[in-house]
Design a protein around this motif. Structure first.
Motif, short mmCIF file in Angstrom:
data_model
loop_
_atom_site.label_atom_id
_atom_site.label_comp_id
_atom_site.label_asym_id
_atom_site.label_seq_id
_atom_site.Cartn_x
_atom_site.Cartn_y
_atom_site.Cartn_z
N LYS A 5 0.81 -1.21 0.00
CA LYS A 5 0.00 0.00 0.00
C LYS A 5 0.84 1.27 0.00
N GLN A 6 2.16 1.09 0.01
CA GLN A 6 3.00 2.27 0.14
C GLN A 6 2.91 3.17 -1.08
N ASP A 7 3.11 4.45 -0.86
CA ASP A 7 3.05 5.41 -1.95
C ASP A 7 4.26 5.27 -2.84
N GLN A 8 4.05 5.50 -4.11
CA GLN A 8 5.15 5.47 -5.07
C GLN A 8 6.04 6.68 -4.84
N LYS A 9 7.34 6.48 -4.89
CA LYS A 9 8.30 7.55 -4.67
C LYS A 9 8.95 7.93 -5.99
N ALA A 10 9.47 9.14 -6.05
CA ALA A 10 10.17 9.57 -7.26
C ALA A 10 11.42 8.73 -7.46
N SER A 11 11.68 8.36 -8.69
CA SER A 11 12.85 7.55 -8.99
C SER A 11 14.12 8.39 -8.92
N PRO A 12 15.21 7.84 -8.35
CA PRO A 12 16.47 8.56 -8.35
C PRO A 12 17.15 8.53 -9.72
N VAL A 13 16.65 7.70 -10.64
CA VAL A 13 17.17 7.59 -12.00
C VAL A 13 16.00 7.75 -12.95
N MET A 14 16.12 8.64 -13.92
CA MET A 14 15.05 8.87 -14.88
C MET A 14 15.56 8.61 -16.29
N VAL A 15 14.76 7.86 -17.06
CA VAL A 15 15.07 7.61 -18.46
C VAL A 15 13.85 8.02 -19.29
N ASP A 16 14.00 8.00 -20.60
CA ASP A 16 12.92 8.42 -21.48
C ASP A 16 11.97 7.26 -21.75
N ASN A 17 11.39 6.75 -20.66
CA ASN A 17 10.43 5.66 -20.77
C ASN A 17 9.59 5.63 -19.50
N ASP A 18 8.32 5.90 -19.63
CA ASP A 18 7.45 5.99 -18.45
C ASP A 18 7.38 4.68 -17.68
N HIS A 19 7.37 3.55 -18.40
CA HIS A 19 7.29 2.26 -17.73
C HIS A 19 8.54 1.99 -16.89
N ILE A 20 9.70 2.25 -17.44
CA ILE A 20 10.94 2.04 -16.69
C ILE A 20 10.98 2.96 -15.48
N ASN A 21 10.56 4.18 -15.66
CA ASN A 21 10.57 5.12 -14.54
C ASN A 21 9.64 4.68 -13.41
N ILE A 22 8.52 4.09 -13.75
CA ILE A 22 7.64 3.54 -12.72
C ILE A 22 8.33 2.39 -11.99
N ALA A 23 8.95 1.49 -12.75
CA ALA A 23 9.64 0.35 -12.15
C ALA A 23 10.78 0.79 -11.23
N TYR A 24 11.41 1.92 -11.55
CA TYR A 24 12.53 2.42 -10.77
C TYR A 24 12.09 3.29 -9.59
N SER A 25 10.78 3.50 -9.44
CA SER A 25 10.30 4.43 -8.42
C SER A 25 9.85 3.75 -7.13
N ASN A 26 10.14 2.45 -6.98
CA ASN A 26 9.73 1.70 -5.80
C ASN A 26 8.22 1.68 -5.64
N PRO A 27 7.50 1.22 -6.66
CA PRO A 27 6.04 1.20 -6.58
C PRO A 27 5.55 0.06 -5.69
N SER A 28 4.29 0.09 -5.32
CA SER A 28 3.70 -1.06 -4.65
C SER A 28 3.66 -2.22 -5.63
N THR A 29 3.53 -3.44 -5.10
CA THR A 29 3.47 -4.61 -5.97
C THR A 29 2.28 -4.53 -6.91
N SER A 30 1.14 -4.07 -6.42
CA SER A 30 -0.05 -3.98 -7.27
C SER A 30 0.15 -2.96 -8.39
N ALA A 31 0.79 -1.84 -8.09
CA ALA A 31 1.07 -0.84 -9.13
C ALA A 31 2.04 -1.39 -10.16
N LEU A 32 3.02 -2.15 -9.70
CA LEU A 32 3.99 -2.74 -10.61
C LEU A 32 3.32 -3.74 -11.54
N MET A 33 2.41 -4.56 -11.01
CA MET A 33 1.70 -5.53 -11.84
C MET A 33 0.79 -4.84 -12.85
N ASP A 34 0.16 -3.76 -12.46
CA ASP A 34 -0.67 -2.99 -13.40
C ASP A 34 0.19 -2.46 -14.54
#
Length: 219
Positions: A5-34
């Motif tokens: 349930k934790q909130d997604q945090k800003a990624s310390p590394v940003m690339v030109d791909n929204d999906h990668i940036n989500i994966a790098y932002s420490n999302p919740s497991t449910s957000a990652l699966m979505d």
């Protein structure tokens, strides 16, 4: 608060791909699966062609030097769309199973026809595998998380005692999540031996490299 349930945090590394940036932002497991559900069909094209994702190639090359028996029962952990399974099959491995939490990613992996079995696996929990494997490989999963370093010991439950586990860690994630402080102590806590730690390519077009880690249970 539960980790899922934790909130997604800003990624310390940003690339030109929204999906990668989500994966790098420490999302919740449910957000990652979505995110993976939406990304599954474009994952290979965007990561390999778009960002120079070379970790599967280097990891399988390293794995082949460690596991020379092409008839070994291998589990591809966090198999995703099957990039690693295809490379293993091309090297002559004949018994490859795959496990991933994302149903959509497993569906793409199945289309390659290289896995004998594909099943759901949550890497943040005990694996509960009764018929353990001769070796396991895990590429593109660890670094930013989830799963995180505190879940790493679960991976040893996939293989027979003393069998090799080969995994990659994204070096940017290693730094961002401070693996230097926790990696070796975590291994010691669970009596896991670090056999080798080798630098490999990861996202070449983003100047992000990786580490190829070879582990085995110490007892």
């Amino acid at each position: 608060m539960a980790k899922d349930k934790q909130d997604q945090k800003a990624s310390p590394v940003m690339v030109d791909n929204d999906h990668i940036n989500i994966a790098y932002s420490n999302p919740s497991t449910s957000a990652l699966m979505d995110m993976y559900a939406k990304w599954a069909r474009d994952y290979d094209r965007e990561t390999v062609s778009g960002h120079g994702y070379a970790a599967p190639q280097d990891a399988v090359a390293g794995f082949a030097e460690i596991v020379t028996d092409r008839k070994a029962r291998i589990l591809d952990i966090g198999c995703g769309t099957g990039l690693v399974g295809v490379l293993l099959a091309a090297r002559g491995y004949s018994h490859i199973d795959g496990a991933d939490l994302s149903e959509e990613m497993r569906a793409v992996a199945a289309e390659h026809g290289v896995y004998r079995d594909l099943f759901r696996l949550d890497m943040t929990d005990d694996y509960n595998i009764s018929n353990r494997y001769d070796a396991a490989i895990c590429v593109g999963v660890f670094g930013f998380g989830p799963p995180h370093i505190e879940h790493l010991h679960h991976i040893m439950g996939a293989v027979k005692p003393g069998a090799p586990v080969v995994l990659t860690v994204n070096s940017a994630g290693w730094k961002a999540r401070d693996w230097d402080a926790s990696f070796i102590p975590h291994l010691a806590d669970y009596e896991i031996e670090l056999v080798a730690d080798t630098r490999i390519r990861y996202l070449t077009k983003e100047d992000i490299d990786g580490r190829l880690i070879h582990l085995r249970q110490a007892f």
